[in-house]
Design a protein around this motif. Sequence first.
Motif, mmCIF file in Angstrom:
data_model
loop_
_atom_site.group_PDB
_atom_site.id
_atom_site.type_symbol
_atom_site.label_atom_id
_atom_site.label_comp_id
_atom_site.label_asym_id
_atom_site.label_seq_id
_atom_site.Cartn_x
_atom_site.Cartn_y
_atom_site.Cartn_z
ATOM 1 N N GLY A 144 32.349 47.961 27.704
ATOM 2 C CA GLY A 144 31.951 46.884 26.854
ATOM 3 C C GLY A 144 31.127 47.292 25.617
ATOM 4 O O GLY A 144 31.598 46.914 24.368
ATOM 5 N N LEU A 145 30.576 48.211 25.592
ATOM 6 C CA LEU A 145 29.814 48.941 24.654
ATOM 7 C C LEU A 145 30.534 49.550 23.604
ATOM 8 O O LEU A 145 30.448 49.374 22.388
ATOM 9 N N ARG A 146 31.365 50.104 23.986
ATOM 10 C CA ARG A 146 32.668 50.532 23.183
ATOM 11 C C ARG A 146 33.302 49.643 22.546
ATOM 12 O O ARG A 146 33.724 50.026 21.364
ATOM 13 N N MET A 147 33.778 48.500 23.106
ATOM 14 C CA MET A 147 34.248 47.516 22.447
ATOM 15 C C MET A 147 33.397 47.082 21.270
ATOM 16 O O MET A 147 33.929 46.579 20.231
ATOM 17 N N VAL A 148 31.951 46.890 21.501
ATOM 18 C CA VAL A 148 31.076 46.519 20.346
ATOM 19 C C VAL A 148 31.185 47.389 19.196
ATOM 20 O O VAL A 148 30.996 47.144 18.116
ATOM 21 N N GLU A 149 31.133 48.746 19.530
ATOM 22 C CA GLU A 149 31.080 49.711 18.492
ATOM 23 C C GLU A 149 32.429 49.455 17.724
ATOM 24 O O GLU A 149 32.141 49.930 16.177
ATOM 25 N N ASP A 150 33.447 49.169 18.127
ATOM 26 C CA ASP A 150 34.661 49.085 17.296
ATOM 27 C C ASP A 150 34.694 47.788 16.729
ATOM 28 O O ASP A 150 35.349 47.594 15.321
ATOM 29 N N PHE A 151 34.040 46.606 17.119
ATOM 30 C CA PHE A 151 34.237 45.516 16.561
ATOM 31 C C PHE A 151 32.665 44.658 16.358
ATOM 32 O O PHE A 151 32.508 43.864 17.052
ATOM 33 N N PRO A 152 31.804 45.392 15.776
ATOM 34 C CA PRO A 152 30.468 44.811 15.789
ATOM 35 C C PRO A 152 29.844 43.630 15.206
ATOM 36 O O PRO A 152 29.405 42.958 15.141
ATOM 37 N N GLY A 153 31.013 43.325 14.047
ATOM 38 C CA GLY A 153 30.471 42.233 13.225
ATOM 39 C C GLY A 153 30.964 40.840 13.782
ATOM 40 O O GLY A 153 30.207 39.988 14.268
#
Length: 256
Positions: free
Chosen positions: A108-117
């Motif tokens: 899930g943290l990798r998803m946040v890194e790709d779509f942070p905004g």
Amino acid sequence: RWSNGYRIACGVTSFVVMAAILMSQSRAGWIGLALGVTLVMFLTSRREERSQRAVRSRQIALAGASCMLVLALLFIGASGRDQVNARLQSSLDTEAGLPSRASAWASGLRMVEDFPGLGTGLGTWPELFTLYSPRPWSELYFSEAHNDYLQLIAETGLVGLALAAWFILRAGSFIYRRFAQLPERIVPVQAALVAGVAVMCVIEFFDFDLQIPAIAFFFAMILGLAVRVSWSWRIDDDADESEEPRGVLARMWVPI
């Protein structure tokens, strides 16, 4: 100051609830039970931190909770205790315990890194999670993150997190500021409401209960009551301390 019959009814209800939580096999529920009891004991005696009365009240409450836990363990029987023990041991299971959830959180943290905004969009976690799962893939399918805070950030980004944090801080700070001004008789009621909200906020680190409509509605009702109790004595600072408990509770339900 309540009648003995009411106290007995509360004791029986508490015992049944404790036994049900033990048999639910919910580790988050067990954590919530311990945290909720601790918060209620602390909040109801925080005005008299250094007095003998506060210390004695906490000792009696702790002893009562401990006795109730022992009785609940006896009540559920040997098979129930075996199930509780097996559930505790499974917490470290790499396939179904906390390690597997930690692996899902890392994805899930990798998803946040790709779509942070702005995140990936509400409700997109089940579809996108598999794209971020490391190989070899597990047989478990995390349709939810089992951490609503992480899933919120992944789906709504930092913008969604900021809005949620703003709402929680506004409500929490208002309740905290007004707590010391509440009449003594209403403090236990407010302590229970605050403890319920806090327990749910902690459980959301390990589960996704607020995505279940019935639980989300119940959480909103508890939070709304906690704010309403604080607001009641904000607009009526001359509340009668000698008012009967039933009258005090009835005031909470009057619409703003």
